[in-house]
Write a protein that holds these residues in place. Sequence first.
Motif, PDB file in Angstrom:
ATOM      1  N   TRP A   1     -11.417  56.120 -10.097  1.00  0.00           N
ATOM      2  CA  TRP A   1     -10.104  56.379  -9.502  1.00  0.00           C
ATOM      3  C   TRP A   1      -8.976  55.989 -10.461  1.00  0.00           C
ATOM      4  O   TRP A   1      -8.001  56.734 -10.640  1.00  0.00           O
ATOM      5  CB  TRP A   1      -9.975  55.602  -8.189  1.00  0.00           C
ATOM      6  CG  TRP A   1      -8.560  55.494  -7.698  1.00  0.00           C
ATOM      7  CD1 TRP A   1      -7.714  56.501  -7.388  1.00  0.00           C
ATOM      8  CD2 TRP A   1      -7.825  54.276  -7.491  1.00  0.00           C
ATOM      9  NE1 TRP A   1      -6.498  56.007  -6.990  1.00  0.00           N
ATOM     10  CE2 TRP A   1      -6.538  54.647  -7.042  1.00  0.00           C
ATOM     11  CE3 TRP A   1      -8.136  52.930  -7.630  1.00  0.00           C
ATOM     12  CZ2 TRP A   1      -5.568  53.698  -6.728  1.00  0.00           C
ATOM     13  CZ3 TRP A   1      -7.165  51.992  -7.310  1.00  0.00           C
ATOM     14  CH2 TRP A   1      -5.899  52.380  -6.873  1.00  0.00           C
TER      15      TRP A   1
ATOM     16  N   VAL B   1      -6.975  61.113  -5.297  1.00  0.00           N
ATOM     17  CA  VAL B   1      -7.054  60.537  -3.965  1.00  0.00           C
ATOM     18  C   VAL B   1      -8.458  60.737  -3.388  1.00  0.00           C
ATOM     19  O   VAL B   1      -8.919  59.955  -2.561  1.00  0.00           O
ATOM     20  CB  VAL B   1      -5.985  61.157  -3.038  1.00  0.00           C
ATOM     21  CG1 VAL B   1      -6.296  62.617  -2.724  1.00  0.00           C
ATOM     22  CG2 VAL B   1      -5.860  60.364  -1.746  1.00  0.00           C
TER      23      VAL B   1
ATOM     24  N   SER C   1     -10.633  57.719  -1.982  1.00  0.00           N
ATOM     25  CA  SER C   1     -11.310  57.685  -0.686  1.00  0.00           C
ATOM     26  C   SER C   1     -12.782  57.305  -0.868  1.00  0.00           C
ATOM     27  O   SER C   1     -13.356  56.576  -0.055  1.00  0.00           O
ATOM     28  CB  SER C   1     -11.206  59.045   0.014  1.00  0.00           C
ATOM     29  OG  SER C   1     -11.954  60.032  -0.666  1.00  0.00           O
TER      30      SER C   1
ATOM     31  N   ALA D   1      -4.537  58.717   3.432  1.00  0.00           N
ATOM     32  CA  ALA D   1      -4.237  58.882   2.010  1.00  0.00           C
ATOM     33  C   ALA D   1      -4.204  60.349   1.619  1.00  0.00           C
ATOM     34  O   ALA D   1      -3.356  60.782   0.834  1.00  0.00           O
ATOM     35  CB  ALA D   1      -5.273  58.142   1.172  1.00  0.00           C
TER      36      ALA D   1
ATOM     37  N   ARG E   1      -1.011  62.777   0.169  1.00  0.00           N
ATOM     38  CA  ARG E   1      -1.104  63.478  -1.102  1.00  0.00           C
ATOM     39  C   ARG E   1      -0.873  64.994  -0.937  1.00  0.00           C
ATOM     40  O   ARG E   1      -0.383  65.650  -1.851  1.00  0.00           O
ATOM     41  CB  ARG E   1      -2.474  63.212  -1.729  1.00  0.00           C
ATOM     42  CG  ARG E   1      -2.663  63.812  -3.113  1.00  0.00           C
ATOM     43  CD  ARG E   1      -1.666  63.258  -4.137  1.00  0.00           C
ATOM     44  NE  ARG E   1      -1.815  61.852  -4.384  1.00  0.00           N
ATOM     45  CZ  ARG E   1      -2.613  61.334  -5.326  1.00  0.00           C
ATOM     46  NH1 ARG E   1      -3.329  62.138  -6.084  1.00  0.00           N
ATOM     47  NH2 ARG E   1      -2.678  60.027  -5.498  1.00  0.00           N
TER      48      ARG E   1
ATOM     49  N   PRO F   1      -6.948  66.548  -2.003  1.00  0.00           N
ATOM     50  CA  PRO F   1      -6.791  65.957  -0.664  1.00  0.00           C
ATOM     51  C   PRO F   1      -7.545  66.716   0.420  1.00  0.00           C
ATOM     52  O   PRO F   1      -7.979  66.116   1.412  1.00  0.00           O
ATOM     53  CB  PRO F   1      -5.272  66.008  -0.430  1.00  0.00           C
ATOM     54  CG  PRO F   1      -4.764  67.050  -1.345  1.00  0.00           C
ATOM     55  CD  PRO F   1      -5.650  67.001  -2.551  1.00  0.00           C
TER      56      PRO F   1
END
Length: 320
Positions: A33, A39, A43, A102, A106, A184
């Motif tokens: 990450w 994102v 996750s 999150a 995004r 995302p």
Amino acid sequence: MPGMGKLFQTPRNVAWLSVAAAVTTMALKIAAWLLTGSVGLLSDAAESMVNLTAASLALLALTVAMRPADERHAYGHDKAEYFSSGAEGVLILVAAAGIVYAAVSRMFDPQPLRELGPGLAVAVVASAVNLLVAKIMLRMANHFDSITLEADAKHLMTDVWTSVGVVGGLAVVWAAPSWRILDPIMAVAVAAHIVISGVELLKRSYQGLMDHALPPEELAAIHECICAKAGDDAVYHGLRTRKSGPRRFIDFHLLVPGRMSVQQSHDLTQAIEQAIGERLNRSQVTIHVEPIEDGGSWDGEHVGGVASDARSCEPEDNKA
């Protein structure tokens, strides 16, 4: 089990493997990450943090479950496993909610991704570690009949599929940067997938804590064992079953001729108990013998259980 050596002689040893895998994969995914800013990988890293918490809970639960029965816990401590699997189900749902939060943020504020090549390579290594450990844990969960190990293994497999989806989506973005909205979107899809796993764990934990009866195929096996040893004229009622961790508890009332001696009835019940034990591992069977001629013996509706009404071993063809 063959090939596993002495390392996995107890469920607790397998749980330590899960903890080690969670620490390793969490570190790898956080690195992925930080490299990419994805994102989706964030996750994935968040789920690995949940994995570490879940693995620690599993280790604690198995440590408690292995304690022998005592005066205050005459049936043992096996049910501690259900608390662990239930907590793990809740953690999976919390992780899913965090991923969605999150990802949605995004979607409205897309960010360019960087260093996708190295980041994806690190993520693939982390997934390979999880896959290997999950396969080992599933085998050992079946061997020990442990819902805690099974829950942890399925959680890891969920993490593997999560990573596969995320890596696949990012591979597309790597090839076509204009598709970065896919990052995302994949994160939301992953969250939806792991919610199913969390709900299933909660359902099974609830059933264990509420003394849910054994599954139909196991109830059928019990019936077959009773009839095989007691004969076609056998009658029983009040069949009650439950599972506590890996152990099965089975009890019922068996109606026999009043002229049968104590020794004869003892030998018969022992034969039935042995037959059930051979079909269903880790079974503790309790049989209450009653004289079939006595009207007071026909009290199945008061005892309850699956066979509240008297159940006969007589073949269906003969009943007709």
